[in-house]
Design a protein around this motif. Structure first.
Motif, PDB file in Angstrom:
ATOM      1  N   GLN A 220     -23.555  -5.897 115.564  1.00 22.28           N
ATOM      2  CA  GLN A 220     -23.201  -6.819 116.949  1.00 22.28           C
ATOM      3  C   GLN A 220     -24.565  -7.310 117.623  1.00 22.28           C
ATOM      4  O   GLN A 220     -24.635  -8.404 117.929  1.00 22.28           O
ATOM      5  N   LEU A 221     -25.339  -6.171 117.592  1.00 22.64           N
ATOM      6  CA  LEU A 221     -26.628  -6.835 118.400  1.00 22.64           C
ATOM      7  C   LEU A 221     -27.620  -7.988 117.650  1.00 22.64           C
ATOM      8  O   LEU A 221     -28.008  -8.791 118.123  1.00 22.64           O
ATOM      9  N   LEU A 222     -27.490  -7.490 116.198  1.00 20.88           N
ATOM     10  CA  LEU A 222     -28.195  -8.513 115.514  1.00 20.88           C
ATOM     11  C   LEU A 222     -27.718  -9.906 115.522  1.00 20.88           C
ATOM     12  O   LEU A 222     -28.271 -10.724 115.486  1.00 20.88           O
TER      13      LEU A 222
ATOM     14  N   ARG B   3     -27.645 -15.390 117.231  1.00 23.85           N
ATOM     15  CA  ARG B   3     -26.907 -16.449 117.935  1.00 23.85           C
ATOM     16  C   ARG B   3     -28.075 -17.348 118.868  1.00 23.85           C
ATOM     17  O   ARG B   3     -27.759 -18.518 119.198  1.00 23.85           O
ATOM     18  N   TYR B   4     -28.531 -16.608 119.771  1.00 24.11           N
ATOM     19  CA  TYR B   4     -29.302 -17.058 120.660  1.00 24.11           C
ATOM     20  C   TYR B   4     -30.690 -17.233 120.413  1.00 24.11           C
ATOM     21  O   TYR B   4     -31.509 -17.835 121.239  1.00 24.11           O
ATOM     22  N   GLY B   5     -31.397 -16.743 119.412  1.00 25.98           N
ATOM     23  CA  GLY B   5     -32.997 -16.719 119.055  1.00 25.98           C
ATOM     24  C   GLY B   5     -33.541 -15.352 119.633  1.00 25.98           C
ATOM     25  O   GLY B   5     -34.427 -15.193 118.936  1.00 25.98           O
ATOM     26  N   SER B   6     -33.163 -14.686 120.649  1.00 24.12           N
ATOM     27  CA  SER B   6     -33.949 -13.476 121.063  1.00 24.12           C
ATOM     28  C   SER B   6     -33.142 -12.753 122.144  1.00 24.12           C
ATOM     29  O   SER B   6     -32.170 -13.647 122.455  1.00 24.12           O
ATOM     30  N   VAL B   7     -33.495 -11.697 122.306  1.00 22.01           N
ATOM     31  CA  VAL B   7     -32.633 -10.871 123.316  1.00 22.01           C
ATOM     32  C   VAL B   7     -32.732 -11.660 124.899  1.00 22.01           C
ATOM     33  O   VAL B   7     -31.912 -11.754 125.759  1.00 22.01           O
TER      34      VAL B   7
ATOM     35  N   SER C  11     -25.682   2.732 118.462  1.00 25.01           N
ATOM     36  CA  SER C  11     -25.391   1.748 119.449  1.00 25.01           C
ATOM     37  C   SER C  11     -26.442   1.475 120.202  1.00 25.01           C
ATOM     38  O   SER C  11     -27.579   2.380 120.599  1.00 25.01           O
ATOM     39  N   VAL C  12     -26.369   0.325 121.164  1.00 20.68           N
ATOM     40  CA  VAL C  12     -27.327   0.021 121.955  1.00 20.68           C
ATOM     41  C   VAL C  12     -26.708  -0.189 123.069  1.00 20.68           C
ATOM     42  O   VAL C  12     -25.380  -0.632 123.415  1.00 20.68           O
TER      43      VAL C  12
ATOM     44  N   VAL D 217     -17.115 -10.361 108.675  1.00 24.81           N
ATOM     45  CA  VAL D 217     -16.521 -10.945 109.944  1.00 24.81           C
ATOM     46  C   VAL D 217     -16.959 -10.754 111.202  1.00 24.81           C
ATOM     47  O   VAL D 217     -17.456  -9.570 111.478  1.00 24.81           O
ATOM     48  N   GLU D 218     -16.939 -11.536 112.132  1.00 23.69           N
ATOM     49  CA  GLU D 218     -17.224 -11.054 113.744  1.00 23.69           C
ATOM     50  C   GLU D 218     -16.330 -10.378 114.296  1.00 23.69           C
ATOM     51  O   GLU D 218     -14.902 -10.283 114.137  1.00 23.69           O
TER      52      GLU D 218
END
Length: 371
Positions: free
Chosen positions: A215-217, A222-226, A265-266, A328-329
């Motif tokens: 999920q973090l990846l 999706r946004y390019g970076s954290v 997890s993070v 899937v998401e």
């Protein structure tokens, strides 16, 4: 031939023909199913994550000196300001210790004054060659000793004054008082296992939740970076333990840079305003994160089946059902999936009844929908 023989022959021929017809191969039956042609679309959905709620800061209040509680100045759940008195510990022994320390300071001051007079007198006598250098040095050493004793007495006085001040236990910040396990008359001290109370700053609430590595990846891609994710993510919502949505929206402030190897997890932290004091430290809920996807592949959950914790669909290839795994998401929509991989625009999939299908089943399209 007689007429009866002819009739018998005709009947036999018909039966032979019937048997021959029943043994002839039949064409395979083609089942009709509703199908779906994959077309990218903009999608809006949401993901839910279990969360714990904490005050901006929860400060455990411990006494710095030992003694009996002589006064309790607050009640559980009361809002307090910085510096407000919470408890008073018996001050009598500490007041006595301070008076003793102050008396020791006075005595030390007198000792310094006497030593100074002696030293000044010795200097005059030494200048007139009445006494030796040894006597002069001895008087000077006595003066230095007296000054050291004064400094020591001053330090003890400061320590005694601090201890007396510690008998008044004050709130270090604005917040709400937690439980009060100790009452008037209870003996408390710095080494006690349980705090006197906890002051929680609940003006804003921290909400902690976790994402797995996948999920973090997805979020990072999706946004390019954290960093860009933190700056660009939309406001999030909080679903309370009773199922209702909290009226105020929050934002994600931090994403931990370390993945817990034991859970994979993070940790993330969001902040929500708490003007109405509806949120309480220690409670739980669910963080609701909206997801907006451009040119996403969205399929109904009815078009999927699960096998060994994997999600599959049936593609129609050369008129037959062919199973294909899809990623899937993790979204909370009960009716649809957002597909990350396994399908591309133009693919045609079976949209209904996939639980009854088998690999290679011929498929006749009933209707074609575009998503």
């Amino acid at each position: 031939m007689t007429e009866k023989f002819v009739q018998t022959l005709l009947v036999g021929c018909c039966m032979t023909a019937a048997v021959s017809c029943s043994n002839a191969p039949t064409a395979p039956r083609v089942a009709e199913y509703e199908v779906l042609t994959i077309v990218p679309t903009d999608a809006q959905t949401q993901s839910n994550y279990s969360a714990t709620i904490r005050g901006r800061q929860d400060i455990d209040i411990y006494p710095q000196v030992s003694g009996f509680i002589s006064k309790l100045n607050v009640n559980e759940g009361e809002t307090v300001r910085p510096g407000q008195t919470l408890f008073i510990i018996d001050q009598v022994p500490y007041q006595a210790a301070l008076r003793t320390a102050e008396a020791n300071v006075d005595a030390a001051n007198a000792g310094v004054a006497t030593a100074q007079l002696t030293f000044d007198s010795k200097k005059e006598l030494f200048a007139k060659n009445v006494i030796s250098a040894y006597e002069l040095q001895t008087s000077e050493n006595a003066l230095l000793t007296a000054k050291a004793q004064l400094a020591q007495a001053e330090a003890q006085r400061v320590n005694a004054a601090n201890n007396l001040s510690y008998t008044v236990v004050k709130s270090p910040s604005h917040g709400v008082v937690g439980t009060l396990p100790y009452r008037v008359g209870a003996l408390v001290g710095p080494s006690m296992p349980q705090p006197l109370t906890t002051v929680s700053d609940n003006s804003d609430m921290y909400v902690y939740f976790s994402m797995n590595e996948s999920q973090l990846l997805n979020l990072t891609r999706r946004y390019g970076s954290v960093e860009k994710a933190l700056a660009s993510m939309p406001a999030i919502e909080l679903r309370l333990s009773d199922g209702s949505l909290y009226s105020e929206k929050g934002r994600i402030e931090t994403i931990s840079g370390v993945i817990d190897p034991s859970t994979g997890s993070v940790s993330l932290r969001a902040v929500f305003p708490n003007k109405g004091r509806l949120l309480h430290s220690g409670s739980t809920g669910n963080v609701v994160i909206p997801i907006e996807r451009k040119d996403a592949i969205v399929i109904p959950k009815a078009a999927t089946f699960e096998l060994q914790d994997k999600i599959y669909i049936y593609k129609i290839i050369d008129g037959k059902a062919t199973s294909e795994m899809v990623e899937v998401e993790n979204v909370s929509d009960p009716k649809t999936y957002i597909v990350d991989s396994g399908l591309v625009p133009g693919d045609v999939i079976v949209a209904e009844g996939v639980g009854l299908l088998r690999e290679g089943t011929p498929i006749q399209a009933k209707t074609v929908k575009e998503e």
